[in-house]
Scaffold this active site. Structure first.
Site, PDB file in Angstrom:
ATOM      1  N   GLU A 155       4.062   9.694   7.775  1.00 28.32           N
ATOM      2  CA  GLU A 155       2.946  10.588   7.406  1.00 28.32           C
ATOM      3  C   GLU A 155       2.420  11.340   8.624  1.00 28.32           C
ATOM      4  OE1 GLU A 155       1.477  10.850   4.335  1.00 28.32           O
ATOM      5  OE2 GLU A 155       2.033   9.031   3.255  1.00 28.32           O
ATOM      6  N   HIS A 207      15.275  16.610  10.384  1.00 29.12           N
ATOM      7  CA  HIS A 207      13.957  17.261  10.339  1.00 29.12           C
ATOM      8  C   HIS A 207      12.903  16.278   9.876  1.00 29.12           C
ATOM      9  CE1 HIS A 207      16.982  20.476   9.988  1.00 29.12           C
ATOM     10  NE2 HIS A 207      16.216  21.021  10.912  1.00 29.12           N
ATOM     11  N   ARG A 238       0.836  -1.208   0.000  1.00 32.94           N
ATOM     12  CA  ARG A 238       0.000   0.000   0.000  1.00 32.94           C
ATOM     13  C   ARG A 238       0.865   1.249   0.000  1.00 32.94           C
ATOM     14  NH1 ARG A 238       0.501   3.708   2.844  1.00 32.94           N
ATOM     15  NH2 ARG A 238       0.233   2.590   4.791  1.00 32.94           N
ATOM     16  N   PRO A 254      17.417  13.903   7.709  1.00 32.80           N
ATOM     17  CA  PRO A 254      17.979  13.288   8.909  1.00 32.80           C
ATOM     18  C   PRO A 254      17.679  14.098  10.184  1.00 32.80           C
ATOM     19  CG  PRO A 254      19.576  13.206   7.126  1.00 32.80           C
ATOM     20  CD  PRO A 254      18.395  13.988   6.611  1.00 32.80           C
TER      21      PRO A 254
END
Ligand code: TGC
Ligand code: FAD
Length: 406
Positions: free
Chosen positions: A384, A156, A110, A154
């Site tokens: 996300e 942020h 997915r 890396p």
């Protein structure tokens, strides 16, 4: 993998996937005939061509690259984008349904589809020029090309506003420098939608193509989660990016965050698919496994687990169904999407943990999909926007107070 080995896997695995989706509240009655037909065709493809091989690829920690064109053929790439660019021209509910069918097999697959559809094709469609749409979208929709989305760095992750990847105007091209980390699809991607700051510190989107000098995509190894999905870095060392590769339609952080709305929406449906598969597996096992002379499903404690799983799944199904309606009307807010992503990943993790226990020792093996789902969901709860970040987005919506900085 050699074709002969792959054929043997398909042969051995065909017909073994006995998935039956739970629908306790008759939510199927709320779907159109077309939506149900599309779901059936994706489900059939998953059972026939994905289920037989997925565990093997996950155990090997390899991405099944050959399925990318098959995902294109089943319409998994950008189903919600217009048909004139080779995309599906469907509604957001259908997009969600497709993500659910894929993730019910594996979150990593997915991921491949939601990155391609929502994080690569969507920004090109929404913020790109007509030339960019025509050049990239049909090839991405068919799966001829694979894309990735570079926002995280890396230093942020939750705070992308701090990004340091940057580009400067060199007259006839831009010069791009910096690095992105944790990028799904990166090692195999033909194109990358990359978010970087210009000389004034304003965020823009750039389309970077494999083969551009100074651009590399090293793979991230040793993951215990999303093992059938390829993750990597994007490294830019004085990459000359043609000026026509800048996305002209947006500037500022709202560019990448707008794309995340679409992807997070798909994850809310998708993670629920993983929960539905765990529940279905545990339910079947409870009917078949005998202890103390009875099926374990006859014991109250196991019934409690199944009842609570189904209750949470049903609530989550109603949540995404309504969110799909809001998305189709263009009314869904980022906070509503955060609520659904956060809730559905959380319930999926809980369902996976309970279902795994119901299978006893068998629950930790690759004979059943539950442990793989459980480990995959540990990424889904982080990417996300982490579980905590979505809570803070909701908190800000409720109170009007921004708690991100303290
Ligand atoms: P903030 O000042 O609040 O906002 C900056 C600008 O963006 C606008 N905005 C949004 N626009 C559209 N949709 C949203 N959801 C938006 N959220 C904010 C906002 O209005 C503002 O616009 P303007 O015009 O005023 O400039 O931004 P902030 O720096 O305070 O950050 C807010 C925060 C923390 C919520 C945000 O940065 C965030 O969501 N952080 C989490 C990072 C994240 O989700 N990264 C995901 C990387 S991609 C990924 O994980 C892919 S995994 C793929 C897979 O395999 O499936
Ligand atoms: P951090 O931001 O360092 O957070 C660490 C912890 O601190 C978390 O628990 C977080 O919730 C908490 N925290 C952070 N800020 C606050 C705050 N203000 N208040 C309270 N708690 C806070 N990114 C992409 O751009 N593209 C991709 O394709 C992509 N794919 C990914 C695939 C995988 C398998 C994984 C694991 C990640 C992927 N990501 C991708 C990155 C993902 O989006 C980030 O990991 C995520 O946004 C979190 O960032 P971080 O890992 O740097 O954690």
């Amino acid at each position: 993998m050699k074709t002969t080995d792959l054929n043997a896997l398909y042969e051995a695995g065909r017909g073994k996937d006995r998935y039956q989706a739970p629908d306790f509240y008759g939510i199927d009655d709320l779907l159109s005939e077309e939506q149900i037909l599309i779901r059936q065709s994706v489900r059939d493809w998953v059972k026939k061509d994905l289920s037989p091989i997925i565990e093997h690829y996950a155990q090997l920690s390899e991405f099944p690259r050959h399925i990318v064109s098959e995902l294109g053929a089943v319409g998994a790439f950008g189903p919600q984008l217009p048909a004139e660019y080779g995309c599906g021209g469907m509604d957001y509910t259908t997009y969600g349904i497709i993500m659910q069918e894929l993730e019910r097999c594996d979150s990593g697959i997915r991921s491949t589809a939601s990155v391609q559809g929502s994080l690569v094709m969507y920004p090109i469609y929404k913020f790109g020029s007509e030339e960019q749409r025509k050049k990239y979208l049909p090839k991405l929709a068919s799966g001829e090309w694979l894309g990735c989305f570079g926002l995280t760095e890396p230093d942020h992750g939750s705070n992308p506003a701090g990004m340091t990847t940057h580009f400067s105007d060199q007259g006839d091209h831009y010069l791009l420098n910096g690095a992105k980390m944790w990028i799904s699809n990166a090692p195999f991607a033909d194109v990358a939608v990359v978010w970087a700051k210009n000389e004034e510190g304003v965020v823009h989107g750039l389309i970077v193509e494999r083969g551009m000098e100074g651009f590399s995509t090293p793979e991230t190894h040793n993951k215990w989660s999303l093992r059938a999905s390829a993750t990597g870095e994007l490294v830019f060392q004085n990459v000359r990016v043609p000026k026509e590769n800048l996305l002209p339609g947006v500037k500022g952080l709202k560019g990448p965050l707008t794309c995340l709305n679409s992807a997070r929406y798909g994850i809310a449906w998708g993670a629920l698919g993983a929960a539905m598969d765990c529940y279905d597996t545990a339910k079947r096992y409870a009917a078949e496994r005998q202890q103390f002379g009875k099926p374990i499903g006859a014991f109250q404690l196991q019934q409690k687990k199944l009842s609570e799983m189904l209750t949470e799944i049903t609530k989550a199904q109603l949540l995404v169904w309504r969110l799909g309606q809001l998305m189709d009307k263009g009314k869904a807010t980022p906070a509503q999407i955060s609520m659904a992503k956060r809730n559905n990943v959380e319930i999926a993790l809980n369902v996976a943990r309970e279902a795994r226990q119901m299978l006893g020792g068998m629950g930790i093996t690759g004979e059943f999909p539950i442990m793989r789902h459980m480990m995959n969901l540990e990424s889904v709860v982080t990417y996300e926007g982490t579980h905590d970040i979505h809570l803070l987005i909701l908190g800000m919506e409720i109170t009007g107070e921004n708690a991100f900085n303290g």
